[in-house]
Design a protein around this motif. Sequence first.
Motif, PDB file in Angstrom:
ATOM      1  N   THR A 169       0.815  -1.214   0.000  1.00 27.17           N
ATOM      2  CA  THR A 169       0.000   0.000   0.000  1.00 27.17           C
ATOM      3  C   THR A 169       0.848   1.263   0.000  1.00 27.17           C
ATOM      4  O   THR A 169       0.640   2.177  -0.816  1.00 27.17           O
ATOM      5  CB  THR A 169      -0.941   0.018   1.221  1.00 27.17           C
ATOM      6  N   ARG A 170       1.815   1.343   0.887  1.00 24.32           N
ATOM      7  CA  ARG A 170       2.614   2.572   0.984  1.00 24.32           C
ATOM      8  C   ARG A 170       3.564   2.692  -0.206  1.00 24.32           C
ATOM      9  O   ARG A 170       3.762   3.793  -0.735  1.00 24.32           O
ATOM     10  CB  ARG A 170       3.373   2.597   2.310  1.00 24.32           C
ATOM     11  N   PHE A 171       4.142   1.600  -0.653  1.00 24.54           N
ATOM     12  CA  PHE A 171       4.982   1.621  -1.845  1.00 24.54           C
ATOM     13  C   PHE A 171       4.183   2.102  -3.051  1.00 24.54           C
ATOM     14  O   PHE A 171       4.646   2.941  -3.828  1.00 24.54           O
ATOM     15  CB  PHE A 171       5.534   0.214  -2.094  1.00 24.54           C
ATOM     16  N   ASP A 172       2.978   1.614  -3.200  1.00 22.92           N
ATOM     17  CA  ASP A 172       2.165   1.966  -4.365  1.00 22.92           C
ATOM     18  C   ASP A 172       1.707   3.415  -4.356  1.00 22.92           C
ATOM     19  O   ASP A 172       1.378   3.972  -5.403  1.00 22.92           O
ATOM     20  CB  ASP A 172       0.955   1.034  -4.478  1.00 22.92           C
ATOM     21  N   ALA A 173       1.688   4.040  -3.189  1.00 24.92           N
ATOM     22  CA  ALA A 173       1.358   5.471  -3.149  1.00 24.92           C
ATOM     23  C   ALA A 173       2.362   6.274  -3.967  1.00 24.92           C
ATOM     24  O   ALA A 173       2.007   7.284  -4.587  1.00 24.92           O
ATOM     25  CB  ALA A 173       1.335   5.962  -1.707  1.00 24.92           C
ATOM     26  N   PHE A 174       3.615   5.828  -3.994  1.00 24.92           N
ATOM     27  CA  PHE A 174       4.621   6.463  -4.846  1.00 24.92           C
ATOM     28  C   PHE A 174       4.642   5.854  -6.240  1.00 24.92           C
ATOM     29  O   PHE A 174       4.823   6.557  -7.234  1.00 24.92           O
ATOM     30  CB  PHE A 174       6.007   6.339  -4.205  1.00 24.92           C
ATOM     31  N   ALA A 175       4.482   4.543  -6.327  1.00 20.09           N
ATOM     32  CA  ALA A 175       4.582   3.868  -7.617  1.00 20.09           C
ATOM     33  C   ALA A 175       3.512   4.321  -8.597  1.00 20.09           C
ATOM     34  O   ALA A 175       3.703   4.241  -9.820  1.00 20.09           O
ATOM     35  CB  ALA A 175       4.516   2.356  -7.427  1.00 20.09           C
ATOM     36  N   THR A 176       2.372   4.784  -8.101  1.00 21.09           N
ATOM     37  CA  THR A 176       1.292   5.217  -8.987  1.00 21.09           C
ATOM     38  C   THR A 176       1.462   6.657  -9.483  1.00 21.09           C
ATOM     39  O   THR A 176       0.705   7.097 -10.352  1.00 21.09           O
ATOM     40  CB  THR A 176      -0.069   5.097  -8.279  1.00 21.09           C
ATOM     41  N   LEU A 177       2.435   7.401  -8.946  1.00 19.36           N
ATOM     42  CA  LEU A 177       2.694   8.741  -9.462  1.00 19.36           C
ATOM     43  C   LEU A 177       3.228   8.638 -10.894  1.00 19.36           C
ATOM     44  O   LEU A 177       3.984   7.716 -11.218  1.00 19.36           O
ATOM     45  CB  LEU A 177       3.721   9.467  -8.597  1.00 19.36           C
ATOM     46  N   PRO A 178       2.885   9.564 -11.783  1.00 16.32           N
ATOM     47  CA  PRO A 178       3.409   9.515 -13.145  1.00 16.32           C
ATOM     48  C   PRO A 178       4.907   9.800 -13.173  1.00 16.32           C
ATOM     49  O   PRO A 178       5.377  10.745 -12.529  1.00 16.32           O
ATOM     50  CB  PRO A 178       2.620  10.615 -13.872  1.00 16.32           C
ATOM     51  N   HIS A 179       5.649   8.968 -13.875  1.00 16.51           N
ATOM     52  CA  HIS A 179       7.089   9.133 -14.040  1.00 16.51           C
ATOM     53  C   HIS A 179       7.333   9.615 -15.470  1.00 16.51           C
ATOM     54  O   HIS A 179       7.362   8.821 -16.414  1.00 16.51           O
ATOM     55  CB  HIS A 179       7.827   7.822 -13.774  1.00 16.51           C
ATOM     56  N   LEU A 180       7.516  10.896 -15.634  1.00 14.05           N
ATOM     57  CA  LEU A 180       7.508  11.519 -16.949  1.00 14.05           C
ATOM     58  C   LEU A 180       8.923  11.639 -17.517  1.00 14.05           C
ATOM     59  O   LEU A 180       9.869  11.969 -16.792  1.00 14.05           O
ATOM     60  CB  LEU A 180       6.883  12.910 -16.858  1.00 14.05           C
ATOM     61  N   PRO A 181       9.095  11.427 -18.824  1.00 10.64           N
ATOM     62  CA  PRO A 181      10.396  11.663 -19.445  1.00 10.64           C
ATOM     63  C   PRO A 181      10.654  13.161 -19.598  1.00 10.64           C
ATOM     64  O   PRO A 181       9.725  13.962 -19.680  1.00 10.64           O
ATOM     65  CB  PRO A 181      10.253  10.991 -20.819  1.00 10.64           C
ATOM     66  N   PHE A 182      11.921  13.545 -19.630  1.00 10.20           N
ATOM     67  CA  PHE A 182      12.260  14.945 -19.830  1.00 10.20           C
ATOM     68  C   PHE A 182      11.983  15.358 -21.276  1.00 10.20           C
ATOM     69  O   PHE A 182      12.213  14.575 -22.208  1.00 10.20           O
ATOM     70  CB  PHE A 182      13.742  15.186 -19.519  1.00 10.20           C
ATOM     71  N   PRO A 183      11.484  16.579 -21.498  1.00  6.89           N
ATOM     72  CA  PRO A 183      11.293  17.063 -22.869  1.00  6.89           C
ATOM     73  C   PRO A 183      12.615  17.068 -23.634  1.00  6.89           C
ATOM     74  O   PRO A 183      13.652  17.436 -23.086  1.00  6.89           O
ATOM     75  CB  PRO A 183      10.785  18.501 -22.670  1.00  6.89           C
ATOM     76  N   GLY A 184      12.561  16.633 -24.879  1.00  9.66           N
ATOM     77  CA  GLY A 184      13.758  16.629 -25.697  1.00  9.66           C
ATOM     78  C   GLY A 184      14.627  15.404 -25.537  1.00  9.66           C
ATOM     79  O   GLY A 184      15.664  15.291 -26.186  1.00  9.66           O
ATOM     80  N   GLY A 185      14.210  14.479 -24.655  1.00  9.38           N
ATOM     81  CA  GLY A 185      14.992  13.257 -24.478  1.00  9.38           C
ATOM     82  C   GLY A 185      16.324  13.536 -23.816  1.00  9.38           C
ATOM     83  O   GLY A 185      16.597  14.616 -23.300  1.00  9.38           O
ATOM     84  N   GLN A 186      17.197  12.547 -23.822  1.00  4.68           N
ATOM     85  CA  GLN A 186      18.470  12.667 -23.116  1.00  4.68           C
ATOM     86  C   GLN A 186      19.378  13.713 -23.747  1.00  4.68           C
ATOM     87  O   GLN A 186      20.231  14.299 -23.076  1.00  4.68           O
ATOM     88  CB  GLN A 186      19.163  11.307 -23.069  1.00  4.68           C
ATOM     89  N   LEU A 187      19.203  13.990 -25.040  1.00  8.07           N
ATOM     90  CA  LEU A 187      20.067  14.962 -25.711  1.00  8.07           C
ATOM     91  C   LEU A 187      19.789  16.384 -25.258  1.00  8.07           C
ATOM     92  O   LEU A 187      20.698  17.182 -25.048  1.00  8.07           O
ATOM     93  CB  LEU A 187      19.884  14.847 -27.230  1.00  8.07           C
ATOM     94  N   LEU A 188      18.497  16.736 -25.078  1.00  6.26           N
ATOM     95  CA  LEU A 188      18.117  18.119 -24.804  1.00  6.26           C
ATOM     96  C   LEU A 188      17.634  18.362 -23.374  1.00  6.26           C
ATOM     97  O   LEU A 188      17.302  19.492 -23.032  1.00  6.26           O
ATOM     98  CB  LEU A 188      17.019  18.556 -25.792  1.00  6.26           C
ATOM     99  N   ARG A 189      17.594  17.324 -22.548  1.00  9.53           N
ATOM    100  CA  ARG A 189      17.027  17.511 -21.209  1.00  9.53           C
ATOM    101  C   ARG A 189      17.859  18.486 -20.387  1.00  9.53           C
ATOM    102  O   ARG A 189      17.312  19.290 -19.625  1.00  9.53           O
ATOM    103  CB  ARG A 189      16.913  16.164 -20.503  1.00  9.53           C
ATOM    104  N   ALA A 190      19.201  18.432 -20.510  1.00  9.25           N
ATOM    105  CA  ALA A 190      20.038  19.323 -19.706  1.00  9.25           C
ATOM    106  C   ALA A 190      19.850  20.791 -20.090  1.00  9.25           C
ATOM    107  O   ALA A 190      19.613  21.631 -19.217  1.00  9.25           O
ATOM    108  CB  ALA A 190      21.507  18.911 -19.806  1.00  9.25           C
ATOM    109  N   PRO A 191      19.933  21.167 -21.381  1.00  7.38           N
ATOM    110  CA  PRO A 191      19.730  22.589 -21.693  1.00  7.38           C
ATOM    111  C   PRO A 191      18.324  23.082 -21.384  1.00  7.38           C
ATOM    112  O   PRO A 191      18.149  24.222 -20.945  1.00  7.38           O
ATOM    113  CB  PRO A 191      20.044  22.670 -23.198  1.00  7.38           C
ATOM    114  N   PHE A 192      17.300  22.258 -21.602  1.00  8.34           N
ATOM    115  CA  PHE A 192      15.940  22.674 -21.265  1.00  8.34           C
ATOM    116  C   PHE A 192      15.799  22.920 -19.768  1.00  8.34           C
ATOM    117  O   PHE A 192      15.205  23.908 -19.333  1.00  8.34           O
ATOM    118  CB  PHE A 192      14.928  21.607 -21.718  1.00  8.34           C
ATOM    119  N   THR A 193      16.339  22.010 -18.957  1.00  6.88           N
ATOM    120  CA  THR A 193      16.235  22.152 -17.516  1.00  6.88           C
ATOM    121  C   THR A 193      17.062  23.333 -17.024  1.00  6.88           C
ATOM    122  O   THR A 193      16.647  24.075 -16.132  1.00  6.88           O
ATOM    123  CB  THR A 193      16.690  20.857 -16.824  1.00  6.88           C
ATOM    124  N   ALA A 194      18.241  23.538 -17.615  1.00  4.29           N
ATOM    125  CA  ALA A 194      19.069  24.678 -17.238  1.00  4.29           C
ATOM    126  C   ALA A 194      18.367  25.994 -17.562  1.00  4.29           C
ATOM    127  O   ALA A 194      18.469  26.974 -16.811  1.00  4.29           O
ATOM    128  CB  ALA A 194      20.416  24.608 -17.941  1.00  4.29           C
TER     129      ALA A 194
END
Length: 429
Positions: A390-415
């Motif tokens: 129950t307690r594990f699933d409270a976190f497991a059900t949160l959406p785990h979203l990919p960064f915009p632009g994928g691994q190539l562009l995630r750093a400049p977008f986040t910066a």
Amino acid sequence: MKREPVTAHAPSYYAASATPQPLRPALDTKLDVDVCIIGAGYTGLSAGLHLAEAGFSVAIVEAARVGWGASGRNGGQIVNSYSRDIDVIEARYGMETARALGDMAFEGGRIIRERVARYAIDCDLKDGGVFAAITPGQFTHLKKQKALWERYGHTQLQLLDQIETRQIVASDRYCGALLDLSGGHIHPLNLALGEAAAFESLGGRIFENSPAIRVERSFRPVVHTPGGSVTANFVIVAGNAYLGGLIPELAAKSMPCGTQVVATEPLGALADTLLPQDYCVEDCNYLLDYFRLSADKRLLFGGGVSYGARDPTRIEAIIVPKLLKVFPQLANVRIDYAWTGNFLLTLSRMPQMGRLDHNIYYSQGCSGHGITFTHLAGRLLAEVLQGQATRFDAFATLPHLPFPGGQLLRAPFTALGAWYYDLRDKLGI
């Protein structure tokens, strides 16, 4: 099989002052256990210790040494809740999720204190943490944070005005603060080493210099290292920012980021004038600074973020100007240590927990609140392996979203986003 050299700890104050630890063997055989854990940082050690206490046979494989990553390099501050606080969780995910996560928001710090007391871990534990407001707007937010936390049952809080704050932090930088008496600070590497020793005292096994190079997913998964393998009923992936590309679907939803810390020379009596109550402090900026005293009266001061985990070439040039904004009286103090380390950021800034298969679990992405959450995560992972989801699933059900632009562009977008919030901090918005 010939043993390869063990990767040394980062050249930090913590490594220089750590409790002597044994060189643990590299895995050079085939093992069969109940649980194999990848990573001997706080998440892996917390999970391993909880499971060993419950009677499971557990092996941990570690690419370098116990506490080599963020667990042994961080600011050492016990900070409650999550990188996104409970009000944000309420707005994003609803009251039911907020109640579930809010009930656990202050548990990680209690777990740390339980471990320190039960296993007599010498890690310089001190109580009391301060959130310091630089602007009136930040102080207004602290008032709201106090009311929010008290609504979820956390009552060890005190609002401080400017004069009261000045008595706790000898700086004119802050207009007020929130004192959390259940916060605190520790020697983070010694905490990890103490938890490793406790785990081993219960029959747990740790293999250093044994990176997981492949996870074979099957009815009983197999974790392969260069010199051996571990077959288990369950696997826990706890590599966090240092997992690399071992699990591609996890790497796509997170980003390693670097942060920097310096340690001054021992300050002697001067240290007691800077932080008379020996509380740790973090400010309320988006790109925040944090500082505290070590047991031998050094000032440890951290801050700054490098997105994409690019190590800065001159850590002192980044951190010392920040330090002097808070404590100009330290202009002539020597810096004895300067180091960097990576933490794992998620797009939502919420930690990610979940299942890769029915028998492979993971936890990652504490986004700067790792000391407390990793200890909670270890307990939740142990619970779910014992059929209490129950307690594990409270976190497991949160959406785990990919960064915009994928691994190539995630750093400049986040910066770019961080630049925007940093500008807001500077303008006092």
